[in-house]
Design a protein around this motif. Structure first.
Motif, short mmCIF file in Angstrom:
data_model
loop_
_atom_site.label_atom_id
_atom_site.label_comp_id
_atom_site.label_asym_id
_atom_site.label_seq_id
_atom_site.Cartn_x
_atom_site.Cartn_y
_atom_site.Cartn_z
N LEU A 47 0.85 -1.14 0.21
CA LEU A 47 0.11 0.13 0.14
C LEU A 47 0.82 1.14 -0.08
N ARG A 48 0.31 2.36 -0.49
CA ARG A 48 1.09 3.68 -0.40
C ARG A 48 0.73 4.26 0.95
N ARG A 49 1.51 5.48 0.98
CA ARG A 49 1.58 6.04 2.44
C ARG A 49 -0.02 6.47 2.72
N GLU A 50 -0.70 7.05 1.75
CA GLU A 50 -2.01 7.40 2.01
C GLU A 50 -2.98 6.45 2.53
N ASN A 51 -2.64 5.21 2.31
CA ASN A 51 -3.71 3.97 2.23
C ASN A 51 -3.22 2.85 3.54
N MET A 52 -2.26 3.53 4.01
CA MET A 52 -1.70 2.64 5.30
C MET A 52 -2.68 1.83 6.21
N SER A 53 -3.64 2.56 6.44
CA SER A 53 -4.82 2.07 7.36
C SER A 53 -5.42 0.97 6.87
N ARG A 54 -5.43 0.81 5.63
CA ARG A 54 -6.14 -0.48 4.97
C ARG A 54 -5.37 -1.72 5.51
N GLY A 55 -4.00 -1.80 5.83
CA GLY A 55 -3.68 -2.91 6.33
C GLY A 55 -3.67 -3.13 7.79
N VAL A 56 -4.46 -2.43 8.44
CA VAL A 56 -4.59 -2.68 10.07
C VAL A 56 -6.07 -2.90 10.08
N LYS A 57 -6.16 -3.58 11.22
CA LYS A 57 -7.67 -4.05 11.70
C LYS A 57 -7.75 -3.62 13.15
N ILE A 58 -8.80 -2.96 13.49
CA ILE A 58 -8.76 -2.25 15.00
C ILE A 58 -10.05 -3.00 15.58
N THR A 59 -9.90 -3.83 16.36
CA THR A 59 -11.26 -4.41 17.12
C THR A 59 -11.09 -4.01 18.64
N GLU A 60 -12.23 -3.93 19.19
CA GLU A 60 -12.27 -3.68 20.64
C GLU A 60 -12.46 -4.72 21.60
N ALA A 61 -11.48 -4.81 22.64
CA ALA A 61 -11.26 -5.96 23.75
C ALA A 61 -12.37 -6.03 24.43
N SER A 62 -12.93 -7.13 25.02
CA SER A 62 -13.81 -7.18 25.82
C SER A 62 -13.74 -6.44 27.21
N ASP A 63 -12.41 -6.22 27.59
CA ASP A 63 -12.14 -5.55 28.88
C ASP A 63 -11.77 -4.19 28.72
N GLY A 64 -11.85 -3.46 27.44
CA GLY A 64 -11.90 -2.21 27.43
C GLY A 64 -10.94 -1.49 26.72
N GLY A 65 -9.98 -2.43 26.19
CA GLY A 65 -8.72 -1.84 25.31
C GLY A 65 -9.16 -2.15 23.79
N ILE A 66 -8.03 -2.43 23.07
CA ILE A 66 -8.17 -2.66 21.56
C ILE A 66 -7.13 -3.60 21.23
N ASN A 67 -7.60 -4.37 20.37
CA ASN A 67 -6.73 -5.46 19.58
C ASN A 67 -6.28 -4.94 18.33
N ILE A 68 -4.88 -4.73 17.87
CA ILE A 68 -4.50 -4.48 16.52
C ILE A 68 -4.04 -5.73 15.64
N ASP A 69 -4.55 -5.75 14.34
CA ASP A 69 -3.86 -6.78 13.47
C ASP A 69 -3.08 -5.87 12.50
N LEU A 70 -1.98 -6.31 12.25
CA LEU A 70 -1.27 -5.55 11.21
C LEU A 70 -0.70 -6.60 9.99
N HIS A 71 -0.83 -6.21 8.86
CA HIS A 71 -0.47 -7.05 7.70
C HIS A 71 0.72 -5.96 7.01
N ILE A 72 1.94 -6.82 6.94
CA ILE A 72 3.03 -5.99 6.54
C ILE A 72 3.93 -6.75 5.55
N ALA A 73 4.67 -6.16 4.68
CA ALA A 73 5.72 -6.60 3.78
C ALA A 73 7.07 -6.23 4.35
N VAL A 74 8.01 -7.20 4.49
CA VAL A 74 9.43 -7.07 5.10
C VAL A 74 10.41 -6.94 4.24
N ASP A 75 11.75 -6.36 4.39
CA ASP A 75 12.75 -6.49 3.40
C ASP A 75 13.34 -7.93 3.56
N HIS A 76 14.16 -8.26 2.44
CA HIS A 76 14.52 -9.58 2.25
C HIS A 76 15.89 -9.48 3.09
#
Length: 116
Positions: A47-76
């Motif tokens: 993704l480009r810089r302006e679309n970075m949030s599309r690779g992130v999923k935010i869900t609310e935890a049952s005890d008040g916080g949040i859970n974060i899922d990140l989908h990334i590409a890394v260097d070889h």
């Protein structure tokens, strides 16, 4: 996500938190960028810089916080475990400092390894 205090409440949109997390993750050493899987061909696309949030999923935890899922590409040629530890630390710090929301869990999905 709603935060209550003595004066009322503050509501922070999940897209804002996703933007913070995406920026923090992509600024770490060894991270090429955020990715998203194409529905048509199942291939991870960078993704480009302006679309970075599309690779992130935010869900609310049952005890008040949040859970974060990140989908990334890394260097070889980098140590993926070290990069993931660095990402978890950076994302947790930036999200908690900027929003005041407790981050309960961060899951990282390495979708691709890019060689340049």
């Amino acid at each position: 996500m709603r935060i209550n205090n003595e004066f009322g409440y503050i509501e922070i949109a999940p897209d804002v938190i996703a933007g913070i997390a995406g920026y923090a993750a992509s600024s770490c050493f060894g991270v090429k960028g955020m990715t998203v899987r194409s529905v048509a061909d199942g291939v991870a696309h960078l993704l480009r810089r302006e679309n970075m949030s599309r690779g992130v999923k935010i869900t609310e935890a049952s005890d008040g916080g949040i859970n974060i899922d990140l989908h990334i590409a890394v260097d070889h040629g980098i140590n993926i475990a070290s990069v993931c530890r660095s990402i978890i630390s950076e994302v947790r710090y930036h999200v908690e400092q900027l929003t005041g929301i407790d981050v309960k869990n961060i899951d990282i999905y390495v979708e691709s390894i890019k060689a340049d």
